[in-house]
Design a protein around this motif. Structure first.
Motif, PDB file in Angstrom:
ATOM      1  N   ILE A  99      10.678  16.814   4.442  1.00  0.00           N
ATOM      2  CA  ILE A  99      10.843  17.516   3.170  1.00  0.00           C
ATOM      3  C   ILE A  99      11.991  16.897   2.372  1.00  0.00           C
ATOM      4  CG2 ILE A  99      11.427  19.738   2.127  1.00  0.00           C
ATOM      5  CD1 ILE A  99       9.999  21.083   4.447  1.00  0.00           C
ATOM      6  N   ARG A 100      13.107  16.603   3.090  1.00  0.00           N
ATOM      7  CA  ARG A 100      14.266  16.019   2.403  1.00  0.00           C
ATOM      8  C   ARG A 100      13.929  14.640   1.863  1.00  0.00           C
ATOM      9  NH1 ARG A 100      16.531  20.525   1.341  1.00  0.00           N
ATOM     10  NH2 ARG A 100      17.188  21.656   3.183  1.00  0.00           N
ATOM     11  N   HIS A 101      13.163  13.871   2.651  1.00  0.00           N
ATOM     12  CA  HIS A 101      12.765  12.545   2.173  1.00  0.00           C
ATOM     13  C   HIS A 101      12.021  12.681   0.854  1.00  0.00           C
ATOM     14  CE1 HIS A 101      13.514   8.895   4.433  1.00  0.00           C
ATOM     15  NE2 HIS A 101      13.758   9.675   5.451  1.00  0.00           N
ATOM     16  N   LEU A 102      11.091  13.633   0.848  1.00  0.00           N
ATOM     17  CA  LEU A 102      10.295  13.838  -0.351  1.00  0.00           C
ATOM     18  C   LEU A 102      11.188  14.274  -1.508  1.00  0.00           C
ATOM     19  CD1 LEU A 102       7.253  13.442  -0.266  1.00  0.00           C
ATOM     20  CD2 LEU A 102       7.001  15.912  -0.448  1.00  0.00           C
TER      21      LEU A 102
ATOM     22  N   THR B 201      25.561  11.047   7.240  1.00  0.00           N
ATOM     23  CA  THR B 201      25.411   9.745   7.900  1.00  0.00           C
ATOM     24  C   THR B 201      25.132   8.683   6.843  1.00  0.00           C
ATOM     25  OG1 THR B 201      23.080  10.214   8.175  1.00  0.00           O
ATOM     26  CG2 THR B 201      24.501  10.705  10.040  1.00  0.00           C
ATOM     27  N   ASP B 202      25.358   7.435   7.226  1.00  0.00           N
ATOM     28  CA  ASP B 202      25.101   6.332   6.287  1.00  0.00           C
ATOM     29  C   ASP B 202      23.663   6.370   5.788  1.00  0.00           C
ATOM     30  OD1 ASP B 202      27.646   5.532   6.489  1.00  0.00           O
ATOM     31  OD2 ASP B 202      27.265   3.711   7.659  1.00  0.00           O
ATOM     32  N   SER B 203      22.733   6.633   6.717  1.00  0.00           N
ATOM     33  CA  SER B 203      21.323   6.582   6.305  1.00  0.00           C
ATOM     34  C   SER B 203      21.017   7.715   5.316  1.00  0.00           C
ATOM     35  CB  SER B 203      20.399   6.650   7.516  1.00  0.00           C
ATOM     36  OG  SER B 203      20.551   7.880   8.176  1.00  0.00           O
ATOM     37  N   PHE B 204      21.663   8.862   5.485  1.00  0.00           N
ATOM     38  CA  PHE B 204      21.449   9.961   4.544  1.00  0.00           C
ATOM     39  C   PHE B 204      21.979   9.589   3.162  1.00  0.00           C
ATOM     40  CE2 PHE B 204      22.822  13.721   2.272  1.00  0.00           C
ATOM     41  CZ  PHE B 204      21.753  14.579   2.407  1.00  0.00           C
ATOM     42  N   ILE B 205      23.181   8.998   3.141  1.00  0.00           N
ATOM     43  CA  ILE B 205      23.835   8.736   1.861  1.00  0.00           C
ATOM     44  C   ILE B 205      23.148   7.594   1.115  1.00  0.00           C
ATOM     45  CG2 ILE B 205      26.027   8.171   0.738  1.00  0.00           C
ATOM     46  CD1 ILE B 205      27.414   9.319   3.226  1.00  0.00           C
ATOM     47  N   ARG B 206      22.638   6.616   1.859  1.00  0.00           N
ATOM     48  CA  ARG B 206      22.055   5.478   1.147  1.00  0.00           C
ATOM     49  C   ARG B 206      20.606   5.726   0.751  1.00  0.00           C
ATOM     50  NH1 ARG B 206      22.579   1.896   6.265  1.00  0.00           N
ATOM     51  NH2 ARG B 206      20.788   2.543   7.470  1.00  0.00           N
ATOM     52  N   ARG B 207      20.008   6.790   1.288  1.00  0.00           N
ATOM     53  CA  ARG B 207      18.596   7.048   1.008  1.00  0.00           C
ATOM     54  C   ARG B 207      18.268   7.102  -0.483  1.00  0.00           C
ATOM     55  NH1 ARG B 207      17.260  11.629   4.739  1.00  0.00           N
ATOM     56  NH2 ARG B 207      17.875  10.151   6.321  1.00  0.00           N
ATOM     57  N   PRO B 208      19.025   7.889  -1.296  1.00  0.00           N
ATOM     58  CA  PRO B 208      18.665   7.922  -2.724  1.00  0.00           C
ATOM     59  C   PRO B 208      18.757   6.552  -3.391  1.00  0.00           C
ATOM     60  CG  PRO B 208      20.662   9.206  -2.289  1.00  0.00           C
ATOM     61  CD  PRO B 208      20.080   8.848  -0.975  1.00  0.00           C
TER      62      PRO B 208
ATOM     63  N   ARG C 274      18.329  -2.487  -0.517  1.00  0.00           N
ATOM     64  CA  ARG C 274      18.824  -2.539   0.861  1.00  0.00           C
ATOM     65  C   ARG C 274      19.966  -3.547   0.979  1.00  0.00           C
ATOM     66  NH1 ARG C 274      20.870  -1.954   4.432  1.00  0.00           N
ATOM     67  NH2 ARG C 274      20.452  -1.660   6.635  1.00  0.00           N
ATOM     68  N   ILE C 275      19.789  -4.688   0.314  1.00  0.00           N
ATOM     69  CA  ILE C 275      20.828  -5.727   0.373  1.00  0.00           C
ATOM     70  C   ILE C 275      22.113  -5.217  -0.286  1.00  0.00           C
ATOM     71  CG2 ILE C 275      21.477  -8.002  -0.498  1.00  0.00           C
ATOM     72  CD1 ILE C 275      18.453  -8.729  -0.197  1.00  0.00           C
TER      73      ILE C 275
ATOM     74  N   PRO D  34      26.566  20.357   2.959  1.00  0.00           N
ATOM     75  CA  PRO D  34      26.714  20.149   4.413  1.00  0.00           C
ATOM     76  C   PRO D  34      25.488  20.612   5.194  1.00  0.00           C
ATOM     77  CG  PRO D  34      28.673  21.186   3.513  1.00  0.00           C
ATOM     78  CD  PRO D  34      27.649  21.202   2.432  1.00  0.00           C
ATOM     79  N   LEU D  35      24.828  21.677   4.724  1.00  0.00           N
ATOM     80  CA  LEU D  35      23.648  22.184   5.424  1.00  0.00           C
ATOM     81  C   LEU D  35      22.476  21.235   5.255  1.00  0.00           C
ATOM     82  CD1 LEU D  35      23.888  25.955   4.397  1.00  0.00           C
ATOM     83  CD2 LEU D  35      24.620  24.894   6.536  1.00  0.00           C
ATOM     84  N   ILE D  36      22.347  20.691   4.044  1.00  0.00           N
ATOM     85  CA  ILE D  36      21.241  19.768   3.786  1.00  0.00           C
ATOM     86  C   ILE D  36      21.426  18.492   4.614  1.00  0.00           C
ATOM     87  CG2 ILE D  36      20.263  18.266   2.001  1.00  0.00           C
ATOM     88  CD1 ILE D  36      20.721  20.632   0.063  1.00  0.00           C
ATOM     89  N   ILE D  37      22.683  18.052   4.701  1.00  0.00           N
ATOM     90  CA  ILE D  37      22.976  16.871   5.513  1.00  0.00           C
ATOM     91  C   ILE D  37      22.577  17.106   6.970  1.00  0.00           C
ATOM     92  CG2 ILE D  37      24.929  15.640   6.547  1.00  0.00           C
ATOM     93  CD1 ILE D  37      26.199  15.646   3.745  1.00  0.00           C
ATOM     94  N   SER D  38      22.829  18.342   7.460  1.00  0.00           N
ATOM     95  CA  SER D  38      22.501  18.637   8.855  1.00  0.00           C
ATOM     96  C   SER D  38      21.023  18.911   9.058  1.00  0.00           C
ATOM     97  CB  SER D  38      23.305  19.842   9.341  1.00  0.00           C
ATOM     98  OG  SER D  38      24.673  19.628   9.151  1.00  0.00           O
TER      99      SER D  38
END
Lengths: 334, 222
Positions: free
Chosen positions: A35-38, A245-252, A321-322, B103-107
């Motif tokens: 869901i978050r990815h979407l 995490t890095d992957s969360f922050i760089r996703r957008p 990505r680069i 913080p919740l969304i991150i988790s």
């Protein structure tokens, strides 16, 4: 492991603890992941739409860079198909000596038709040839002044498709030249070989231009994403501080690269098709002047369009990505 | 919960921000970290939050030696800490709700759960009515309360605050401190760096004092 350690310590040592370390269940995290990815997928599109002009400028630059090799590819592809048509109607003209009688010519025709290398033999008698020549050449009246028909009988030999290679054609030619009644054997194969050579160079050219412009797309996206990262430096710091995490922050940022690639390739498809529409009319006119069947480049095929979309998105993602890989580690909370 | 064992921190250029610091903060305890500017308060908090690493010695948080935490594991460790800054560190292009929800969304919590938790946290800091506003439209005290809501929304075991009342007037400062006291009362370990000595003295909590990177007093740690 770390989280468990941490939480256990807390609840174990102090029984009055009401605030427990919260952790979502695995299934919740798994479902939320998609869901978050979407959400991020469309959130990044929303970010782009906040600055429509800047987005359009970048996407157009990408579109032009992608359109050039794509357009050349389309033209080259058509040229190759066209030359393929020509190749399949390879024909050898046998001009007969004038004194040969119609009967002999018929027997030669029959004999040739039995050759395995030959698919078909067509006889154009000198009388028919003269009529056609009078009709088409514009010298009609001048020709009528001639007492004798100056044209020879003509046998047109169509090699069978299984004997269509240049070497086999050459063998057939030597064979045909041995026939006594034949005055002249003519095959225009050289121009075909030259065309192939030119097309080959064209292919290499498209490959080089394509590679360079693909690199250009990577650089444009990379630089745009680098600027986006720079603009949102404080946001990245905050995200890192609250445990992103890095992957969360760089996703957008990665999805932003993807969107740029997609928009760029859509613009490229638009540009190429627009150019084809512009070119098709005069091209049809030109081909009518050559008295050929109407030749048109048509529009971009679905395969080429999909390929372009795919490469655009891929290059956009790669460029992002680069940039992310290069600039993310430098941004840490201070 | 927090254990400093012979911890020193030297920055490039040889300036020593912390030297040979020893103290122990137990789970559920609340302490103030005081000292003049440049005494090493912020550096100490940064070591706990893994923004900086100790040059020598061991920092042990919740039984975990931070020297052995890889870069990759840092985010997961930080999710167990609520960190509060003097300048709030809010995201100004997002609503109060979205800031607190981060913080919740991150988790990876579900949207329903996020909504519930964010409302609970905003309610606790008294800002539920502002959830749809943007932080820039709020006063300094309100912004700090938003950042506190964000810090406690995933119910961390540890709250760290670096001069949380630095930009606020005395009344607002007292309100913020009362909030921290309330969280401490339900079992959260709290460590606050502050040089607001009059206010700290009113609250009757443990005081850890730093001077020139050295521990002056570690307070009445049990």
């Amino acid at each position: 492991m770390i989280e468990n350690n941490f939480a256990n310590n807390n609840s174990g040592e102090s029984s009055s603890v009401q605030l427990r370390q919260l952790k979502p269940s695995f299934s919740s995290r798994f479902k939320e992941f998609f869901i978050r990815h979407l959400q991020v997928f469309f959130y990044s599109l929303g970010l782009l739409s906040r600055t429509p002009f800047a987005t359009l400028m970048t996407a157009s630059a990408l579109g032009i860079a992608l359109a050039l090799p794509a357009g050349l590819f389309v033209i080259l592809d058509h040229a190759r198909q066209l030359s393929g048509d020509i190749n399949s109607i390879n024909q050898i003209s046998l001009f007969m000596k004038k004194e040969v009688s119609k009967k002999t010519i018929d027997s030669i025709q029959k004999k040739l038709e039995n050759y395995p290398e030959i698919a078909q033999v067509k006889h154009i008698s000198r009388d028919v040839a003269l009529q056609e020549f009078q009709k088409n050449s514009g010298f009609g009246d001048a020709l009528k002044a001639l007492k004798n028909n100056p044209l020879p009988d003509l046998l047109i030999v169509f090699p069978s498709l299984t004997h269509n290679e240049p070497e086999q054609i050459n063998n057939l030619l030597t064979e045909l030249k041995k026939i006594k009644q034949v005055d002249l054997v003519q095959l225009d194969i050289q121009w075909l070989q030259r065309l192939y050579a030119i097309l080959h160079i064209g292919q290499r050219g498209v490959l080089i231009i394509g590679s360079l412009l693909a690199l250009g797309v990577l650089l444009i996206v990379g630089n745009t994403i680098r600027l986006a990262i720079e603009n949102r430096r404080s946001e990245i710091v905050v995200m890192k501080l609250i445990g992103g995490t890095d992957s969360f922050i760089r996703r957008p940022f990665l999805y932003t690269g993807f969107w740029y690639g997609l928009l760029g390739s859509l613009i490229a498809i638009l540009l190429v098709n627009l150019s084809l529409i512009i070119i098709n009319d005069p091209l049809a006119h030109l081909s009518s002047l050559y008295d050929s069947h109407l030749f048109s480049l048509g529009l971009m095929g679905i395969n080429v369009s999909l390929m372009l979309l795919f490469s655009g998105c891929f290059l956009g993602l790669m460029g992002a990505r680069i940039a992310v890989g290069k600039h993310f580690k430098e941004i840490e909370p201070k | 919960m927090i254990q400093f064992d012979q911890v020193s921190k030297r920055f490039q250029g040889g300036n020593e921000a912390l030297s040979q610091v020893n103290f122990h903060l137990h789970p559920g305890e609340m302490a103030f970290l005081t000292g003049h500017s440049g005494a090493g308060k912020s550096t100490l908090l940064k070591l706990i939050a893994l923004i900086e690493r100790a040059s020598t010695g061991n920092v042990i948080i919740g039984g975990k030696n931070l020297n052995r935490v890889s870069r990759h594991a840092i985010p997961y460790l930080r999710r167990n800490m609520g960190i509060i800054f003097q300048d709030y560190q809010l995201l100004y292009d997002r609503t109060v709700f979205d800031n607190v929800a981060l913080p919740l969304i991150i988790s990876g919590f579900s949207s329903r759960e996020v909504k519930k938790r964010v409302h609970a946290a905003l309610d606790k800091v008294g800002l539920l009515r502002f959830e749809k506003k943007y932080p820039i439209t709020l006063s300094g005290g309100e912004q700090q309360r938003v950042s506190i809501a964000r810090a406690v929304v995933n119910k961390p075991a540890l709250l760290l605050a670096d001069e949380p009342t630095g930009n606020l007037d005395p009344d607002l400062s007292r309100e913020i401190m009362d909030l921290f006291m309330a969280f401490n009362q339900v079992g959260v370990t709290v460590l606050i760096a502050s040089h607001d000595i009059p206010l700290i003295n009113q609250l009757n909590k443990r005081i850890i004092q730093l001077s020139h990177g050295k521990l002056l007093t570690a307070g009445n740690g049990s």
